[in-house]
Scaffold this active site. Structure first.
Site, PDB file in Angstrom:
ATOM      1  N   HIS A  94       0.817  -1.215   0.000  1.00 45.55           N
ATOM      2  CA  HIS A  94       0.000   0.000   0.000  1.00 45.55           C
ATOM      3  C   HIS A  94       0.853   1.269   0.000  1.00 45.55           C
ATOM      4  O   HIS A  94       0.360   2.335  -0.336  1.00 45.55           O
ATOM      5  CB  HIS A  94      -0.994  -0.007   1.170  1.00 45.55           C
ATOM      6  CG  HIS A  94      -0.397   0.241   2.519  1.00 45.55           C
ATOM      7  ND1 HIS A  94      -0.140  -0.760   3.424  1.00 45.55           N
ATOM      8  CD2 HIS A  94      -0.034   1.392   3.134  1.00 45.55           C
ATOM      9  CE1 HIS A  94       0.349  -0.239   4.541  1.00 45.55           C
ATOM     10  NE2 HIS A  94       0.425   1.081   4.389  1.00 45.55           N
ATOM     11  N   ASP A 124       0.419  -7.697   1.507  1.00 47.68           N
ATOM     12  CA  ASP A 124       0.708  -6.265   1.627  1.00 47.68           C
ATOM     13  C   ASP A 124       2.212  -6.031   1.750  1.00 47.68           C
ATOM     14  O   ASP A 124       2.689  -5.365   2.671  1.00 47.68           O
ATOM     15  CB  ASP A 124      -0.030  -5.621   2.798  1.00 47.68           C
ATOM     16  CG  ASP A 124      -0.138  -4.104   2.631  1.00 47.68           C
ATOM     17  OD1 ASP A 124       0.449  -3.561   1.681  1.00 47.68           O
ATOM     18  OD2 ASP A 124      -0.801  -3.460   3.462  1.00 47.68           O
ATOM     19  N   SER A 198       4.509   2.463   8.068  1.00 53.03           N
ATOM     20  CA  SER A 198       4.232   1.328   7.185  1.00 53.03           C
ATOM     21  C   SER A 198       5.468   0.921   6.400  1.00 53.03           C
ATOM     22  O   SER A 198       6.118   1.742   5.772  1.00 53.03           O
ATOM     23  CB  SER A 198       3.119   1.670   6.198  1.00 53.03           C
ATOM     24  OG  SER A 198       1.855   1.521   6.767  1.00 53.03           O
TER      25      SER A 198
END
Length: 283
Positions: A94, A124, A198
């Protein structure tokens, strides 16, 4: 870990409350497709099957808006990546979603262009390549697997443009051995993470990678529904999932056995510092 989140997905029970994005400031409709990379057939993305890939896990992704850019392109979001092999970086899928260009900032402050080689929406995870050495690879842990109560360290670049421009370190522990709704690919951690973390490494106290930070619970939205504020509920992709993804991309690593002596958080941070990069997504 860019302002970009999935719409809420209703599941049964309180778990549904964790499936919403990081709040109104981070809401956005359906995300754009991952960028095509060289040699891909029209409509396909390197590292992904031709068929429509499964949707990203509906969790609260940690992607703040980024600052900077050029007249041709502007930075729309940022995240964290780390070196897994010479000139190869790992981050979350992402983080690279919809980017026409990725740039990685080295510890000396200089930028290098990073090419997206592959992305796995189910796990992911994404793999990037840069054209120059950016630091030593971090080592993954082979065994034992993550243990409940094990102390862990995160290292990344949360809230770019608001907090320190340098990396941030947090500590916590492994809370559960599965993610949201018993997702076996993830673990739950108590170490605080923010938008921008992230893609950063989750490290044990020997400085070995045992996961990749991916998301956090939306505490505000949970409180609105339950009247209680959840604390330190965050998630990371398991290190074994990251290793499987790397093997699929022909990146062969030799994980190390968990070892003594354990280090202090400061010492773990010193190990990570040379290998963790600030990533910016340009459009």
């Amino acid at each position: 870990m860019r302002i970009h989140d999935l719409r809420p997905v209703l599941l049964r029970g309180v778990a549904a409350l964790a499936l919403i994005a990081s709040g109104p400031a981070f809401a956005q409709p359906k995300p754009p497709p991952l960028p095509r990379v060289g040699g891909s057939a029209p409509g396909n993305t390197a590292g992904l099957p031709t068929a429509k890939p499964p949707a990203l896990p509906p969790v609260a992704f940690n992607r703040p808006p980024a600052v900077g850019g050029t007249p041709e392109r502007r930075a729309v979001s940022s995240g964290t990546g780390f070196v897994v092999a010479p000139r190869r970086l790992m981050t979350n899928a992402h983080v690279v979603e919809g980017c026409t260009e990725m740039r990685a900032r080295r510890p000396d402050g200089s930028d290098v262009v990073a090419r997206v080689d592959a992305a796995d929406r189910t796990r992911d995870l994404a793999l990037l390549t840069v054209q120059t050495d950016v630091g030593p690879a971090l080592n993954f842990r082979a065994t034992p697997g993550p243990r409940r109560g094990e102390t862990v360290v995160t290292y990344g670049f949360p809230l770019a443009g608001l907090l320190s421009s340098g990396p941030s370190l947090t500590t916590g522990s492994v809370s559960a051995l599965a993610g949201l709704s018993d997702d076996p690919r993830q673990i739950q951690i108590s170490a605080p993470v923010q938008p921008g973390n992230s893609g950063g490494p989750l490290l044990d106290m020997a400085g070995l990678v045992i996961g990749v930070v991916v998301s956090k619970l939306n505490a505000q939205r949970v409180a609105q529904r339950t009247g209680d504020i959840p604390q330190n509920v965050n998630f990371a992709v398991k290190g074994q999932e990251a290793l499987a993804f790397l093997r699929e991309q022909n990146v062969t690593l030799t994980p190390q056995e968990g070892r003594e002596p354990l280090r202090s958080p400061a010492e773990v941070g010193e190990i990570a510092d040379r290998s963790v990069m600030f990533l910016r997504c340009f459009r």
